[in-house]
Write a protein that holds these residues in place. Structure first.
Motif, PDB file in Angstrom:
ATOM      1  N   VAL A 146     -11.855   4.953  -5.778  1.00  7.88           N
ATOM      2  CA  VAL A 146     -11.318   6.047  -6.600  1.00  7.88           C
ATOM      3  C   VAL A 146     -11.436   5.688  -8.084  1.00  7.88           C
ATOM      4  N   ALA A 147     -11.144   4.438  -8.426  1.00  9.02           N
ATOM      5  CA  ALA A 147     -11.256   4.001  -9.824  1.00  9.02           C
ATOM      6  C   ALA A 147     -12.685   4.139 -10.337  1.00  9.02           C
ATOM      7  N   ALA A 148     -13.668   4.060  -9.422  1.00 13.43           N
ATOM      8  CA  ALA A 148     -15.078   4.198  -9.805  1.00 13.43           C
ATOM      9  C   ALA A 148     -15.531   5.656  -9.851  1.00 13.43           C
TER      10      ALA A 148
ATOM     11  N   ARG B 136      -5.888   0.029   9.985  1.00 12.21           N
ATOM     12  CA  ARG B 136      -5.471   1.372   9.555  1.00 12.21           C
ATOM     13  C   ARG B 136      -5.852   1.536   8.089  1.00 12.21           C
ATOM     14  N   THR B 137      -5.823   2.775   7.612  1.00 11.59           N
ATOM     15  CA  THR B 137      -6.196   3.049   6.222  1.00 11.59           C
ATOM     16  C   THR B 137      -5.359   2.256   5.239  1.00 11.59           C
ATOM     17  N   ALA B 138      -4.067   2.101   5.523  1.00 10.80           N
ATOM     18  CA  ALA B 138      -3.181   1.399   4.598  1.00 10.80           C
ATOM     19  C   ALA B 138      -3.652  -0.020   4.315  1.00 10.80           C
TER      20      ALA B 138
ATOM     21  N   SER C 113       0.806  -1.232   0.000  1.00  7.80           N
ATOM     22  CA  SER C 113       0.000   0.000   0.000  1.00  7.80           C
ATOM     23  C   SER C 113       0.836   1.278   0.000  1.00  7.80           C
ATOM     24  N   LEU C 114       2.142   1.178   0.190  1.00  7.73           N
ATOM     25  CA  LEU C 114       2.964   2.371   0.386  1.00  7.73           C
ATOM     26  C   LEU C 114       2.848   3.354  -0.781  1.00  7.73           C
ATOM     27  N   GLY C 115       2.963   2.866  -2.006  1.00  7.02           N
ATOM     28  CA  GLY C 115       2.865   3.764  -3.158  1.00  7.02           C
ATOM     29  C   GLY C 115       1.522   4.445  -3.247  1.00  7.02           C
TER      30      GLY C 115
ATOM     31  N   ALA D 110      -6.257  -0.500   1.273  1.00  4.62           N
ATOM     32  CA  ALA D 110      -5.810   0.054  -0.012  1.00  4.62           C
ATOM     33  C   ALA D 110      -6.639  -0.484  -1.179  1.00  4.62           C
ATOM     34  N   ALA D 111      -6.937  -1.779  -1.196  1.00  3.12           N
ATOM     35  CA  ALA D 111      -7.716  -2.334  -2.305  1.00  3.12           C
ATOM     36  C   ALA D 111      -9.092  -1.683  -2.386  1.00  3.12           C
TER      37      ALA D 111
END
Length: 302
Positions: free
Chosen positions: A109-111, A97-99, A52-54, A102-103
């Motif tokens: 966001v993609a939607a 946590r939020t990380a 998830s870092l990136g 990520a999926a």
């Protein structure tokens, strides 16, 4: 079999309770409200965090302050080339946590969504080592004020329950914030169960259990029975999607059924085989959430 550490805690609480049940109840609550260490503990968590870092570097980080604490929000902007699908608040579960989401946040966001994801107090990038339900609801309130409201809520486990309580206005002195749609994933439906379960885990006697629940009610400003997210969801009227696995070993499936029985606005979808943690990253689950939110846009367009 109970771990050595749990056996020591039970023994210590038993000794305290023999002298002062009230002190034992307060000590049990402090144990409950103390958040886990943030460092990834398992190989799976380390893998999720590294992957998830990136993605997390793309978020704008915003610190939110509220009475009794602070939290960090991660804002993922909607993609300029996409049709805007609405702003959504995403909240993780206890010890997460939020990380680790990520999926889910990438899929939203993609939607076409603008996504704001909270690290609750004592989790992720947020400060502190304490979290309670009222603190979580105040953090949600701070996010609502800072970002100008949200079209949708989506929460996993404790985060889903906190969002349901925030939408229903169940925490005294915090205004209700009602999204157009709400999604919970593997979430508890009420808080009484949580503290009864804690008492059984710690083997509290009746007087220490009563002291624990009284202490919780003093902090929350309302009886435990008032924090019934399922009853609140039924009164909301807004469409709500409940996603749960019948094999969830952390939050029993009965909580999903309680939500489903709350009112005709609630839809229950089973995601069996995904347990409590894998469910939040599963592609079919994310696709179902995206489709559920898209129904709202089609309704508005019509």
């Amino acid at each position: 079999m109970a771990s050595f550490g749990l056996k020591v805690i039970r023994l210590a609480l038993s000794g305290v309770a023999a002298v002062s049940p009230d002190a034992a109840g307060r000590a049990a609550f402090r144990l409950f409200a103390t958040t886990p260490r943030r460092r990834p503990r398992t190989a799976k968590e380390k893998e999720l965090f590294a992957r998830s870092l990136g993605w997390m570097r793309q978020a704008q980080r915003v610190t939110l302050s509220f009475e009794g604490g602070s939290a960090v929000a991660h804002r993922f902007a909607a993609r300029p080339c996409e049709t805007f699908a609405g702003r959504i608040l995403v909240v993780h579960g206890w010890g997460s946590r939020t990380a680790y989401l990520a999926a889910l946040t990438e899929g939203l966001v993609a939607a076409g969504h603008e996504v704001v994801a909270l690290d609750l107090p004592g989790h992720g990038a947020s400060r502190g080592r304490t979290l309670t339900l009222p603190m979580a609801v105040r953090a949600i309130d701070a996010a609502w004020q800072r970002f100008g409201g949200f079209d949708y809520f989506c929460g996993h486990s404790f985060g889903g329950a906190a969002l349901a309580c925030a939408a229903s206005g169940l925490v005294p002195s915090v205004p209700a914030h009602r999204p157009r749609r709400l999604v919970t994933i593997g979430s508890p439906s009420e808080m009484t169960w949580l503290f009864k379960d804690l008492g059984r885990l710690l083997k509290l006697g009746p007087r220490a259990q009563a002291a624990l629940e009284s202490h919780v009610e003093r902090i929350a400003g309302a009886p435990l029975s008032a924090f019934d997210a399922a009853n609140g969801a039924g009164r909301l009227g807004a469409p709500m999607l409940v996603l749960h696995a019948e094999d969830d070993k952390e939050v029993p499936a009965l909580h999903a059924r309680r939500y489903a029985a709350a009112g005709p606005n609630v839809t229950l979808d089973w995601a069996n085989g995904l347990g409590h943690r894998r469910i939040v990253s599963a592609e079919p689950v994310i696709d179902r959430i995206v489709a559920f939110l898209a129904e709202d846009r089609r309704r508005l367009a019509a």
